[in-house]
Scaffold this motif. Structure first.
Motif, PDB file in Angstrom:
ATOM      1  N   GLY A 138       4.413   0.756   4.336  1.00  0.00           N
ATOM      2  CA  GLY A 138       3.223   0.225   4.993  1.00  0.00           C
ATOM      3  C   GLY A 138       2.003   0.318   4.094  1.00  0.00           C
ATOM      4  N   TRP A 139       1.863   1.459   3.436  1.00  0.00           N
ATOM      5  CA  TRP A 139       0.753   1.685   2.512  1.00  0.00           C
ATOM      6  C   TRP A 139       0.787   0.652   1.382  1.00  0.00           C
ATOM      7  CZ3 TRP A 139      -2.606   6.181   2.069  1.00  0.00           C
ATOM      8  CH2 TRP A 139      -3.339   6.246   0.892  1.00  0.00           C
ATOM      9  N   LEU A 140       1.942   0.530   0.729  1.00  0.00           N
ATOM     10  CA  LEU A 140       2.071  -0.397  -0.400  1.00  0.00           C
ATOM     11  C   LEU A 140       1.964  -1.848   0.043  1.00  0.00           C
ATOM     12  CD1 LEU A 140       4.943   1.428  -2.304  1.00  0.00           C
ATOM     13  CD2 LEU A 140       2.560   1.252  -3.024  1.00  0.00           C
ATOM     14  N   GLY A 141       2.478  -2.154   1.216  1.00  0.00           N
ATOM     15  CA  GLY A 141       2.379  -3.512   1.744  1.00  0.00           C
ATOM     16  C   GLY A 141       0.936  -3.879   2.041  1.00  0.00           C
ATOM     17  N   ARG A 142       0.212  -2.954   2.615  1.00  0.00           N
ATOM     18  CA  ARG A 142      -1.202  -3.186   2.946  1.00  0.00           C
ATOM     19  C   ARG A 142      -2.023  -3.412   1.680  1.00  0.00           C
ATOM     20  NH1 ARG A 142      -5.045  -5.200   5.593  1.00  0.00           N
ATOM     21  NH2 ARG A 142      -6.632  -3.859   6.471  1.00  0.00           N
ATOM     22  N   GLU A 143      -1.664  -2.728   0.614  1.00  0.00           N
ATOM     23  CA  GLU A 143      -2.364  -2.896  -0.664  1.00  0.00           C
ATOM     24  C   GLU A 143      -1.903  -4.143  -1.420  1.00  0.00           C
ATOM     25  OE1 GLU A 143      -1.922   0.735  -2.923  1.00  0.00           O
ATOM     26  OE2 GLU A 143      -3.627   1.648  -1.900  1.00  0.00           O
ATOM     27  N   GLY A 144      -0.881  -4.827  -0.902  1.00  0.00           N
ATOM     28  CA  GLY A 144      -0.388  -6.040  -1.548  1.00  0.00           C
ATOM     29  C   GLY A 144       0.405  -5.777  -2.815  1.00  0.00           C
ATOM     30  N   LYS A 145       1.004  -4.591  -2.917  1.00  0.00           N
ATOM     31  CA  LYS A 145       1.744  -4.215  -4.127  1.00  0.00           C
ATOM     32  C   LYS A 145       3.239  -4.482  -4.031  1.00  0.00           C
ATOM     33  CE  LYS A 145      -1.606  -0.942  -5.767  1.00  0.00           C
ATOM     34  NZ  LYS A 145      -1.880   0.383  -6.287  1.00  0.00           N
ATOM     35  N   ILE A 146       3.731  -4.716  -2.806  1.00  0.00           N
ATOM     36  CA  ILE A 146       5.162  -4.974  -2.639  1.00  0.00           C
ATOM     37  C   ILE A 146       5.383  -6.167  -1.716  1.00  0.00           C
ATOM     38  CG2 ILE A 146       5.943  -2.599  -3.047  1.00  0.00           C
ATOM     39  CD1 ILE A 146       6.191  -2.322   0.036  1.00  0.00           C
ATOM     40  N   LYS A 177      18.439   1.787   0.673  1.00  0.00           N
ATOM     41  CA  LYS A 177      19.321   2.903   0.311  1.00  0.00           C
ATOM     42  C   LYS A 177      19.046   3.396  -1.107  1.00  0.00           C
ATOM     43  CE  LYS A 177      23.000   1.418   3.378  1.00  0.00           C
ATOM     44  NZ  LYS A 177      24.326   0.832   3.496  1.00  0.00           N
ATOM     45  N   GLN A 178      18.805   2.464  -2.021  1.00  0.00           N
ATOM     46  CA  GLN A 178      18.521   2.833  -3.412  1.00  0.00           C
ATOM     47  C   GLN A 178      17.188   3.576  -3.525  1.00  0.00           C
ATOM     48  OE1 GLN A 178      18.831  -1.259  -4.696  1.00  0.00           O
ATOM     49  NE2 GLN A 178      20.557  -0.742  -6.017  1.00  0.00           N
ATOM     50  N   ILE A 179      16.185   3.114  -2.792  1.00  0.00           N
ATOM     51  CA  ILE A 179      14.876   3.769  -2.822  1.00  0.00           C
ATOM     52  C   ILE A 179      14.980   5.163  -2.220  1.00  0.00           C
ATOM     53  CG2 ILE A 179      12.524   3.713  -1.898  1.00  0.00           C
ATOM     54  CD1 ILE A 179      12.684   0.643  -2.113  1.00  0.00           C
ATOM     55  N   ILE A 193       1.046  10.379   2.732  1.00  0.00           N
ATOM     56  CA  ILE A 193       1.505   8.993   2.699  1.00  0.00           C
ATOM     57  C   ILE A 193       1.200   8.365   1.346  1.00  0.00           C
ATOM     58  CG2 ILE A 193       1.253   6.698   3.716  1.00  0.00           C
ATOM     59  CD1 ILE A 193       0.621   8.167   6.390  1.00  0.00           C
ATOM     60  N   GLY A 194       0.029   8.655   0.800  1.00  0.00           N
ATOM     61  CA  GLY A 194      -0.330   8.150  -0.531  1.00  0.00           C
ATOM     62  C   GLY A 194       0.611   8.673  -1.604  1.00  0.00           C
ATOM     63  N   THR A 195       0.988   9.934  -1.485  1.00  0.00           N
ATOM     64  CA  THR A 195       1.924  10.535  -2.437  1.00  0.00           C
ATOM     65  C   THR A 195       3.292   9.872  -2.334  1.00  0.00           C
ATOM     66  OG1 THR A 195       0.762  12.648  -2.349  1.00  0.00           O
ATOM     67  CG2 THR A 195       3.041  12.699  -3.136  1.00  0.00           C
ATOM     68  N   TRP A 196       3.759   9.666  -1.110  1.00  0.00           N
ATOM     69  CA  TRP A 196       5.056   9.004  -0.903  1.00  0.00           C
ATOM     70  C   TRP A 196       5.020   7.581  -1.436  1.00  0.00           C
ATOM     71  CZ3 TRP A 196       4.753  10.571   4.898  1.00  0.00           C
ATOM     72  CH2 TRP A 196       4.953  11.946   5.021  1.00  0.00           C
ATOM     73  N   ALA A 197       3.905   6.886  -1.210  1.00  0.00           N
ATOM     74  CA  ALA A 197       3.758   5.515  -1.719  1.00  0.00           C
ATOM     75  C   ALA A 197       3.846   5.510  -3.241  1.00  0.00           C
ATOM     76  CB  ALA A 197       2.439   4.913  -1.251  1.00  0.00           C
ATOM     77  N   GLY A 198       3.255   6.506  -3.877  1.00  0.00           N
ATOM     78  CA  GLY A 198       3.333   6.621  -5.335  1.00  0.00           C
ATOM     79  C   GLY A 198       4.759   6.823  -5.808  1.00  0.00           C
ATOM     80  N   GLU A 199       5.531   7.610  -5.079  1.00  0.00           N
ATOM     81  CA  GLU A 199       6.929   7.846  -5.443  1.00  0.00           C
ATOM     82  C   GLU A 199       7.750   6.562  -5.325  1.00  0.00           C
ATOM     83  OE1 GLU A 199       8.760  11.348  -3.731  1.00  0.00           O
ATOM     84  OE2 GLU A 199       6.794  12.309  -3.590  1.00  0.00           O
ATOM     85  N   VAL A 200       7.518   5.815  -4.262  1.00  0.00           N
ATOM     86  CA  VAL A 200       8.229   4.545  -4.078  1.00  0.00           C
ATOM     87  C   VAL A 200       7.835   3.565  -5.174  1.00  0.00           C
ATOM     88  CG1 VAL A 200       8.482   2.529  -2.570  1.00  0.00           C
ATOM     89  CG2 VAL A 200       8.557   4.829  -1.591  1.00  0.00           C
ATOM     90  N   TYR A 201       6.548   3.489  -5.469  1.00  0.00           N
ATOM     91  CA  TYR A 201       6.056   2.577  -6.505  1.00  0.00           C
ATOM     92  C   TYR A 201       6.699   2.908  -7.855  1.00  0.00           C
ATOM     93  CZ  TYR A 201       2.861  -0.380  -9.121  1.00  0.00           C
ATOM     94  OH  TYR A 201       2.340  -1.358  -9.932  1.00  0.00           O
ATOM     95  N   LYS A 202       6.749   4.194  -8.209  1.00  0.00           N
ATOM     96  CA  LYS A 202       7.362   4.620  -9.473  1.00  0.00           C
ATOM     97  C   LYS A 202       8.849   4.263  -9.523  1.00  0.00           C
ATOM     98  CE  LYS A 202       4.242   8.497 -10.129  1.00  0.00           C
ATOM     99  NZ  LYS A 202       4.129   9.960 -10.048  1.00  0.00           N
ATOM    100  N   ALA A 203       9.543   4.444  -8.399  1.00  0.00           N
ATOM    101  CA  ALA A 203      10.977   4.104  -8.349  1.00  0.00           C
ATOM    102  C   ALA A 203      11.169   2.618  -8.615  1.00  0.00           C
ATOM    103  CB  ALA A 203      11.570   4.493  -7.002  1.00  0.00           C
ATOM    104  N   ASP A 246      11.299   7.983   7.838  1.00  0.00           N
ATOM    105  CA  ASP A 246       9.942   7.810   8.352  1.00  0.00           C
ATOM    106  C   ASP A 246       8.904   7.912   7.235  1.00  0.00           C
ATOM    107  OD1 ASP A 246      10.521  10.571   8.169  1.00  0.00           O
ATOM    108  OD2 ASP A 246       9.068  11.080   9.725  1.00  0.00           O
ATOM    109  N   GLU A 247       9.167   8.741   6.236  1.00  0.00           N
ATOM    110  CA  GLU A 247       8.268   8.838   5.081  1.00  0.00           C
ATOM    111  C   GLU A 247       8.291   7.546   4.271  1.00  0.00           C
ATOM    112  OE1 GLU A 247       8.784  13.674   4.486  1.00  0.00           O
ATOM    113  OE2 GLU A 247      10.027  12.310   3.307  1.00  0.00           O
ATOM    114  N   LEU A 248       9.488   6.975   4.117  1.00  0.00           N
ATOM    115  CA  LEU A 248       9.612   5.704   3.408  1.00  0.00           C
ATOM    116  C   LEU A 248       8.870   4.591   4.133  1.00  0.00           C
ATOM    117  CD1 LEU A 248      13.352   5.726   2.303  1.00  0.00           C
ATOM    118  CD2 LEU A 248      11.353   5.870   0.833  1.00  0.00           C
TER     119      LEU A 248
END
Length: 68
Positions: A46-54, A28-30, A6-16, A39-41
């Protein structure tokens, strides 16, 4: 699915999001940029939202994410 994945997927979303000038993308773009499954997205969001990054909003029936 585990915490490391999940942390790895969150990193991919953050980079995008970071690589876009507006730091905003629709679901769709992400999905296209990261090639992650829905489900991975959702776990990554959730991870990024919990950290307050998105911020997650809905625009014309599409989920939209923005870096904060």
């Amino acid at each position: 699915m585990n915490i490391e994945s999940i942390g790895t997927w969150a990193g991919e979303v953050y980079k995008a999001l970071e690589n876009v000038e507006t730091h905003t993308l629709g679901l769709k773009q992400i999905k296209k940029a990261t090639k992650l499954k829905k489900d991975e997205l959702m776990a990554a969001f959730g991870w990024l939202g919990r950290e307050g990054k998105i911020a997650i909003t809905q625009n014309d029936e599409e989920i939209v994410l923005t870096l904060v």
